[in-house]
Scaffold this active site. Structure first.
Site, PDB file in Angstrom:
ATOM      1  N   CYS A 116      13.591  50.158  23.688  1.00  0.00           N
ATOM      2  CA  CYS A 116      14.927  49.591  23.770  1.00  0.00           C
ATOM      3  C   CYS A 116      15.937  50.592  24.330  1.00  0.00           C
ATOM      4  O   CYS A 116      15.753  51.106  25.419  1.00  0.00           O
ATOM      5  CB  CYS A 116      15.318  49.074  22.379  1.00  0.00           C
ATOM      6  SG  CYS A 116      16.653  47.874  22.360  1.00  0.00           S
ATOM      7  N   HIS A 117      17.009  50.870  23.594  1.00  0.00           N
ATOM      8  CA  HIS A 117      18.063  51.790  24.049  1.00  0.00           C
ATOM      9  C   HIS A 117      17.711  53.258  23.815  1.00  0.00           C
ATOM     10  O   HIS A 117      18.470  54.135  24.202  1.00  0.00           O
ATOM     11  CB  HIS A 117      19.385  51.464  23.351  1.00  0.00           C
ATOM     12  CG  HIS A 117      20.041  50.225  23.868  1.00  0.00           C
ATOM     13  ND1 HIS A 117      19.648  48.969  23.474  1.00  0.00           N
ATOM     14  CD2 HIS A 117      21.043  50.057  24.760  1.00  0.00           C
ATOM     15  CE1 HIS A 117      20.392  48.066  24.100  1.00  0.00           C
ATOM     16  NE2 HIS A 117      21.242  48.698  24.880  1.00  0.00           N
TER      17      HIS A 117
END
Length: 182
Positions: free
Chosen positions: A107-108
Site C-alpha cells: 500500500c502506502h
C-alpha cells in the site's frame, strides 16, 4: 518446525497503520516459525487506523537491521507519511537493502522506500495513488496483485494480502538476494 524458524522479521510502523497490513503478514511469518518484532518511532505502543494496538519492541532510533533477517512495511496513509519524515526509520529501511535482505511493502508503505532512496531501477506495485511518486523516484510501477523483484515484495491493498503473504514467506525463506541493493 517451519522453514522460517530461527529468523527474525522487523515490522516498521507508527500510529495510523492499516491494521490488516500489520496483523496478516505478522501471522503469516510467525505461523511459519519466524519471530516478529515491532519497530517504531512512536514510543511504547502503536495504534492502527481501525484500532488495533500493539506494543513496540524496539525504537527505530536504536534499531539495527543487522539484528533482523527481513523487513515488512505495512501501509496506511498516516503511518507511511510519518515514517517517511523520520530519518531513523528511513535509514533502518535502507540498511536492509544495503545488507541484501528481503523487504515486503504494501500500500502506502512505499513512501518510506522512496525517502530511503532505494526504489530507483526497481519494479514494484503500491496503492495506485503512489504510482507517480514511485516513477518520479526512478521505479518501474506496475498494477499487479504482488510483485517480486530480487527480494523486494510489494502489493497494493489489503485485498492482496493472501498473495503478498505467500511471496513474503517465500522470499524470507530464500534469505539474502544479491540484487537487493540500495
Amino acid at each position: 518446525m517451519s522453514h522460517l524458524t530461527g529468523t527474525t522479521v522487523a515490522f516498521l510502523v507508527t500510529d495510523g497503520f492499516e491494521d490488516s497490513e500489520l496483523t496478516s503478514p505478522w501471522e503469516a511469518v510467525t505461523s511459519h516459525g519466524a519471530q516478529a518484532r515491532l519497530v517504531s518511532p512512536a514510543g511504547d505502543s502503536v495504534t492502527g487506523k481501525n484500532g488495533h494496538t500493539q506494543s513496540v519492541d524496539v525504537d527505530s532510533s536504536v534499531a539495527n537491521a543487522a539484528d533482523f533477517d527481513a523487513l515488512v512495511l505495512p501501509g496506511g496513509v498516516v503511518n507511511a507519511d510519518h515514517l517517511r519524515m523520520d530519518a531513523a526509520s528511513c535509514g533502518f529501511a535502507r540498511d536492509f537493502f544495503e545488507q541484501h535482505k528481503p523487504v515486503g511493502v504494501i500500500c502506502h508503505g512505499a513512501w518510506t522506500l522512496i525517502e530511503a532512496n532505494v526504489v530507483e531501477g526497481r519494479t514494484l506495485t503500491s496503492y495506485p495513488s503512489l504510482q507517480t511518486d514511485l516513477r518520479n523516484a526512478g521505479a518501474h510501477w506496475v498494477d499487479e496483485e504482488v510483485v517480486v523483484d530480487q527480494g523486494l515484495v510489494s502489493s497494493r491493498t489489503p485485498d492482496d494480502l493472501p498473495a503478498f503473504n505467500d511471496k513474503l514467506v517465500e522470499e524470507i525463506g530464500e534469505g539474502t538476494h544479491a540484487g537487493q541493493t540500495a
